[in-house]
Design an enzyme around this catalytic site. Structure first.
Site, PDB file in Angstrom:
ATOM      1  N   GLU B  51      22.121  13.829  79.099  1.00  0.00           N
ATOM      2  CA  GLU B  51      21.377  13.773  80.578  1.00  0.00           C
ATOM      3  C   GLU B  51      21.583  15.127  81.057  1.00  0.00           C
ATOM      4  O   GLU B  51      22.821  15.828  81.192  1.00  0.00           O
ATOM      5  CB  GLU B  51      22.407  12.884  81.220  1.00  0.00           C
ATOM      6  CG  GLU B  51      21.936  11.429  81.390  1.00  0.00           C
ATOM      7  CD  GLU B  51      22.837  10.585  82.199  1.00  0.00           C
ATOM      8  OE1 GLU B  51      22.789   9.316  82.121  1.00  0.00           O
ATOM      9  OE2 GLU B  51      23.440  11.197  83.304  1.00  0.00           O
ATOM     10  N   ASP B  62      26.570  12.578  94.818  1.00  0.00           N
ATOM     11  CA  ASP B  62      27.429  13.099  93.786  1.00  0.00           C
ATOM     12  C   ASP B  62      29.023  13.553  94.482  1.00  0.00           C
ATOM     13  O   ASP B  62      28.900  13.910  95.788  1.00  0.00           O
ATOM     14  CB  ASP B  62      26.878  14.383  93.289  1.00  0.00           C
ATOM     15  CG  ASP B  62      25.815  13.880  92.105  1.00  0.00           C
ATOM     16  OD1 ASP B  62      26.322  13.111  91.281  1.00  0.00           O
ATOM     17  OD2 ASP B  62      24.635  14.526  92.371  1.00  0.00           O
TER      18      ASP B  62
END
Lengths: 406, 281
Positions: B51, B62
């Site tokens: 990723e 995040d």
């Protein structure tokens, strides 16, 4: 970008997907999607529920002090020598600004949804104070996210929030301003999905927030319409309001959008000028992008990274704008212009001396535009400006700029 | 759609009866060259899917570690164009490891969706995970990506109930990324038995492989999650391995690629033991 065809009405948005033309939408993480859909469902039920409306109206009248007066600024009008200037006195509301209109509406919605914890973001602290106030009134715990930079420069409001029982969490991620506070509030919400209601402070964010905040603030424009008809027997020629996220402006404008003779001007923070990065004029100097759940005009670089804004007024210090304003700009219905820090400061001082009203720095931007326009208009013309907040919170910032000691 | 590297990988792993190790790293952290060396080290150390994080100034989903990594990358001059170039460069010596670009929509929107998909395809990108594009916004990028032959991998979360799952899965391809908790990246891992139940629930709705992420940091966690899931995603721990070898001035104090490789080797052992351990218990 193609200009959309002029619609029959400017008051029908958003569509079912939460779009105002290409603006708005629901750009959020999957974790939040079910929550936003749930909010939409409850909002759709609440807005058609007479009991909900009645409770909000009751609180508006007896807690906030509505209707707020529409005041003819006689001395300012005389001084400017042109159009008659009226102020919609939202600064006289409980907590000192228009923010409380939205907070009361949303906390009733939160209660209806069975939520037991309130979170909010704040820049200058006005929305934080209004959120903490309604949370205290309804006995719900409240966490306010505030950029660490803002915590420092808005100490009195931080203390107010704490007195009201809210927990103020300084945000150090990013650059520690309003946009980072909003990121952090979203991170809290994505973590505490079960019990938490996110009380967004402006007419932005994922659908249905832009719509519901606008509707809660539209009481400003509805009252104005009745009041100006009573005072002058006709609608005004022009409405002027400051835009940061844009909730006080959309609240004033929305009920008038289909009244063709009423011109509208939204005033952005031009900061130190549009040439560099030290401004917050997302509509005049930005471009469409996606942030905080919606597509709207943003201050960004060529890689799509969001820039930090600057304004003397922490309340306008946000690199985005509510999506409905982006749409109204592209549709050509509302004109958006920047006002520089120093112009706002001059307007602040003028109003204080001429009318005995200390305005917040946010509406001082709107006032600076009125000062430019009124003299060019006929004496039989009428301007209504939203005096959206009082300036007590700003005296320290103003003193600093005027190089005075408090 | 024709089979992609992702499809081929999961077919192969099914035959081997082991889950995939999916590793996230931030493109451009701390700079382009170092980051490319990390990318190249990942498959060598045992990563099955990469990723490739696209840095964004406002990563709302995040945690602090990935936020900081993104800011480091942006400070180091990373752009979406450079992230695509990084993938292209990686592809020169590796044609089999799937690359999934992960990030937020705005940089792609500004780059231009069509231009991005053309470049992504030319750079050997296999899939996309765009955090802030739920199925309600599929017309933006998901549908064009599928048309361009790029997998659109959707996040399913604990709040995605059975009523909503079909909508989430409708245009998903490649694999389903199950976010093991409500919250941001890098939080504590929840009870692994709950995760197994959630994976089973999703599998009841789709034939696609289900990878689990958010909170997996150690080899033993990878082993436990890998018993039930088709893949285990590790991100924050890798980003931290980079941060740990950066001095206060941002200069490296040890080789970040080697630090990441050491971690990934341990994780790879973990996922390889997952089914063996599960069978023995």
């Amino acid at each position: 970008m193609n200009k959309p065809v002029e619609p029959n009405s400017f008051r029908t948005g958003p569509d079912e997907q939460g779009m105002f033309g290409i603006f708005g939408g629901r750009f959020v993480a999957e974790t939040l999607m079910p929550l936003i859909l749930e909010l939409e469902e409850h909002w759709n039920a609440a807005k058609n529920d007479p009991a909900f409306k009645a409770e909000l109206q009751q609180l508006g009248a007896h807690y906030t002090g509505r209707p707020s007066p529409l005041y003819f600024a006689e001395r300012l009008t005389e001084h400017l020598g042109g159009a008659k200037v009226y102020f919609k006195r939202e600064e006289l509301n409980h907590t000192g600004s228009h923010k409380v209109n939205n907070c009361l509406g949303q906390i009733l919605l939160a209660k209806r949804m069975g939520k037991t914890r309130i979170i909010a973001e704040t820049g200058a602290g006005q929305h934080g104070v209004a959120s903490a106030t309604v949370a205290a009134r309804f006995g719900l715990p409240c966490v306010v996210y505030m950029g660490a930079t803002d915590v420092e420069r808005q100490a009195p409001n931080v203390f107010r929030m704490r007195l009201l029982g809210a927990e103020v969490k300084p945000v150090t991620s990013g650059h520690g301003t309003l946009k980072d506070a909003m990121n952090e509030a979203l991170r809290d919400w994505v973590t505490n999905v079960e019990d938490t209601y996110y009380l967004i402070g402006t007419a932005a964010g994922p659908h249905p927030y832009p719509e519901l905040v606008r509707d809660f603030q539209s009481v400003i424009g509805q009252e104005t319409k009745e009041q100006i008809l009573a005072a002058e027997g006709r609608l005004p020629d022009m409405l002027v309001a400051a835009v940061g996220g844009g909730s006080n402006a959309i609240g004033l404008f929305h009920p008038f959008l289909d009244d063709k003779g009423v011109a509208m001007v939204g005033v952005e923070a031009g900061g130190k000028g549009l040439e560099g990065d030290e401004h917050c004029a997302s509509l005049t100097a930005g471009s469409p992008g996606v942030l905080h759940g919606n597509r709207t005009y943003l201050l960004q670089d060529s890689d799509g990274q969001i820039k930090e804004g600057h304004s003397i007024s922490a309340g306008l210090d946000y690199p985005g704008i509510g999506p409905e304003h982006s749409w109204l700009k592209e549709a050509g219905r509302v004109e958006y212009v920047p006002i520089m820090d120093h112009e706002a400061l001059e307007a602040f001082q003028l109003l204080t001396r001429l009318e005995g009203i200390i305005p917040a720095l946010e509406p001082s931007h709107a006032l600076a535009e009125v000062i430019k326009r009124a003299p060019k208009m006929g004496k039989d013309q009428i301007i209504v400006m939203n005096l959206s907040g009082r300036g007590d919170k700003d005296i320290f910032a103003v003193a600093k700029h005027l190089k005075m000691d408090v | 759609m024709t089979t992609t590297r992702i499809d081929r990988l999961f077919t192969k792993l099914k035959a081997e009866n082991r889950p995939a190790l999916v590793t996230y790293f931030m493109g451009g952290d701390p700079d382009y060259e170092t980051s490319l060396s990390i990318m190249k080290a990942l498959p060598v150390a045992g990563s099955d899917i990469i990723e490739l994080g696209m840095p964004f100034s406002d990563p709302m989903a995040d945690g602090p570690a990935i936020q900081a990594a993104g800011l480091r990358a942006l400070k180091g001059g990373q752009t979406l164009d450079k992230t695509l170039r990084m993938a292209k460069s990686f592809r020169q010596d590796n044609d089999h490891t799937p690359i999934v670009m992960m990030g937020y929509y705005n940089p792609i929107y500004i780059y231009g969706v069509d231009r991005f998909l053309t470049e992504a395809r030319a750079s050997g990108i296999d899939g996309l995970i765009i955090v802030d594009l739920p199925p309600e916004m599929d017309e933006e990028l998901c549908v064009p990506a599928l048309r361009a032959g790029i997998n659109f991998i959707r996040l399913a979360t604990p709040t995605t109930d059975d009523k909503r799952l079909p909508k989430v899965l409708e245009n998903t391809s490649g694999f389903v990324y199950y976010v093991s908790m409500t919250g941001i990246t890098g939080s504590a891992l929840p009870d692994t038995s709950k995760v197994a139940g959630a994976v089973a629930r999703i599998k009841g709705h789709t034939k696609l492989p289900v990878c689990v992420g958010f909170g997996v940091k150690t080899a033993s966690q990878a082993r436990a999650i890998g018993a039930a899931a088709d893949g285990v995603v590790v991100g924050t721990a890798i980003v931290n391995a980079v941060a740990n070898v950066l001095g206060p001035d941002g200069k490296t104090t040890a080789d970040p690629a080697e630090a990441v490789a050491t971690l990934v080797r341990g994780l790879a052992d973990g996922v390889r033991e997952a089914r063996i351990t599960a069978a023995a218990e």
